[in-house]
Enzyme design. Structure first.
Site, short mmCIF file in Angstrom:
data_model
loop_
_atom_site.label_atom_id
_atom_site.label_comp_id
_atom_site.label_asym_id
_atom_site.label_seq_id
_atom_site.Cartn_x
_atom_site.Cartn_y
_atom_site.Cartn_z
N ASP A 20 0.80 -1.27 -0.13
CA ASP A 20 0.13 0.10 0.16
C ASP A 20 0.81 1.27 -0.09
O ASP A 20 0.56 2.17 0.65
CB ASP A 20 -1.01 0.00 1.11
CG ASP A 20 -1.46 -1.29 1.38
OD1 ASP A 20 -2.40 -1.56 0.22
OD2 ASP A 20 -1.53 -2.01 2.24
N GLU A 21 2.12 1.17 -0.44
CA GLU A 21 2.85 2.31 -0.78
C GLU A 21 2.39 3.60 -1.85
O GLU A 21 3.10 4.46 -2.08
CB GLU A 21 4.52 1.90 -1.01
CG GLU A 21 4.92 1.13 0.10
CD GLU A 21 4.84 -0.18 -0.09
OE1 GLU A 21 3.85 -0.80 -1.29
OE2 GLU A 21 5.42 -1.12 0.55
N HIS A 48 -5.12 -2.27 -6.04
CA HIS A 48 -4.95 -0.67 -6.55
C HIS A 48 -6.17 -0.30 -7.13
O HIS A 48 -6.81 -0.77 -8.12
CB HIS A 48 -3.57 -0.58 -7.11
CG HIS A 48 -3.72 -1.01 -8.58
ND1 HIS A 48 -3.10 -2.22 -8.74
CD2 HIS A 48 -3.84 -0.60 -9.71
CE1 HIS A 48 -3.27 -2.43 -10.14
NE2 HIS A 48 -3.72 -1.26 -10.44
#
Ligand code: IMP
Length: 446
Positions: A20-21, A48
């Site tokens: 989740d960067e 995403h």
């Protein structure tokens, strides 16, 4: 094919933390510069969102490149494919007018079936039973059981098998037999009714899904190597992230694939010599979903504030993400094993308004100080972070488009990351939109 002429034409985008960067935004930005976007690991545990016609749409399996019609979207052999999820995503995109004819699925990718999800659920339930806290906190998407079947071999169903009725039936029957035996005791222990693990409906469903997927199935290893030999460039899209890598993450609190850049070659069949650019994506703070150690975790109002500002809720499961300060020890380790050639710092805007910012520069473990990351979930669980404090920046930065527009403290924060990690920071994210990005061609320190 001249294999030497086109060395180094490929790129990769990988997460340097626990997922989740903001990899999706990076991939979206640079997908158009490539001829194919390739998934090489993981399955529907990743997620995403892409924006189609102004509408946000969550993808779990399909690579982001699907939105550019000249870019092939390839699901490589290292992925575990849930055909139901994949077909739902294809239908969802088609309904929105997206052409999905550029999607190719490896005949060697493994298939996630309902019994893998049942098994994932049961194993997690066993780990939490009686107040136990040992659960991995998986996404329950059947990822671990599907990879386990792949490695176990005799009952692993590959995408190509979906088109071979006899082999498919035989493997599913064998898998159901194993799973009935393996879970009977677990179900007794939990006092729950055992899933039926009846091969017939699983077979019927899998064969039907296979017929729909058939036109997309191909030998992606020849496809991708052929593209490289023709001078085309590939973009590898890492799913999950480095600290969740089954070999190099915080085991056992990891996923079941090589989710760092180290998984690219086995998971796609494209050799290391083809790769020249590895973008390591680093969120300006830490988050983690599920269990496992996170030395810099914040359990207070500050953590809550960062979670709300960063909208830190899982794309796949909706779970609130755990939040903490940036762990530079972990980031430097992740950059090292990925061979990151550049870093993209994301969500820097979320930290605006804090008086001071902390970054972890070492750990204390058993009374000893170390500046090495410890990829062992049990040992890292006993680590106390040692922080360095940097000044915060009061101003909102979401409108900044150049390094020189950033407040001095925001720039100093990024420079400290670059210095500690030892890799140039070439991109800084200051908001969710594609345009909310600062490019620093020579790195933040110039
Ligand atoms: P699994 O991959 O579903 O087996 O889950 C194993 C661990 O990895 C759990 O802690 C998950 O929350 C975590 N995980 C897997 N994929 C992702 C991801 O894409 N982002 C964040 N966490 C993930």
């Amino acid at each position: 094919m001249d294999h030497d002429a086109n060395r180094g034409s490929c790129s990769a985008v990988v997460g340097l933390q626990w997922g989740d960067e903001g990899k999706g935004k990076l991939v979206d930005r640079i997908a158009g510069e490539h001829d194919a976007v390739v998934r090489y690991n993981g399955g529907a545990n990743a997620g995403h969102s892409v924006v189609v016609g102004g509408e946000r749409y969550a993808l779990h399996l399909i690579p982001s490149g699907i939105l550019s019609s000249h870019v092939k979207a390839v699901i490589g052999n290292g992925v575990v494919v849930d055909p139901e999820v994949l077909l739902r995503e294809i239908d969802g995109l088609r309904d929105r007018g997206v052409d999905t004819s550029n999607l190719v699925v490896s005949d060697r990718a493994h298939v996630v079936l309902q019994y893998h999800k049942d098994e994932d659920n049961l194993r997690e339930a066993l780990l939490t039973a009686g107040g136990g806290s040992g659960a991995i906190g998986t996404t329950k998407r059947g990822i671990g059981p599907a990879y386990a079947d792949k490695v176990q071999r005799s009952a692993g169903v590959r995408v190509g098998d979906l088109l071979r009725p006899e082999i498919l039936r035989e493997k599913i029957e064998r898998a159901c037999l194993y799973k009935r035996a393996a879970t009977a005791e677990i179900c007794r222990e939990l006092g729950v009714e055992a899933p039926a693990f009846d091969p017939e409906p699983v077979y019927e469903q899998a064969a039907g899904l296979g017929r729909r997927l058939a036109p997309m199935i191909d030998d992606t290893v020849y496809l991708l190597n052929g593209m490289v030999a023709d001078g085309k460039s590939l973009l590898f899209e890492g799913a999950n992230a480095t600290l969740l890598d089954v070999d190099h993450g915080t085991y056992p609190y990891v996923t079941s694939s090589n989710s760092s850049a180290l998984g690219i070659h086995a998971g796609s069949g494209v050799p290391a010599s083809a790769l020249s650019r590895v973008v390591g994506v680093l969120k300006a703070y830490s988050t983690r979903v599920g269990s496992g150690p996170m030395p810099t975790e914040l359990h207070d109002a500050l953590g809550e504030r960062i979670r709300e500002r960063g909208r830190e809720y899982g794309t796949t499961t909706g779970r609130p993400r755990r939040v903490g300060w940036l762990d530079l020890v972990a980031a430097r380790y992740a950059a090292m094993i990925n061979g990151a050639t550049e870093v993209a710092v994301t969500l820097l805007d979320v930290l605006a308004g804090l008086d001071e910012l902390r970054v972890c520069v070492a750990y204390e473990i058993g009374g000893e100080r170390t500046d090495r990351f410890v990829p062992d979930g049990h040992v890292l669980g006993g680590a106390t972070p040692i922080y360095e404090t940097l000044p915060g920046f009061g101003e909102e930065i979401s409108e900044c488009r150049g390094l020189d527009e950033l407040p001095g403290a925001a720039r100093a924060y990024v420079e400290r990351i670059e210095e500690f990690v030892g890799v140039p920071v070439r991109t800084i994210g200051v908001g969710p939109e594609r345009s909310q990005t600062i490019e620093a061609s020579a790195g933040a320190m110039g």
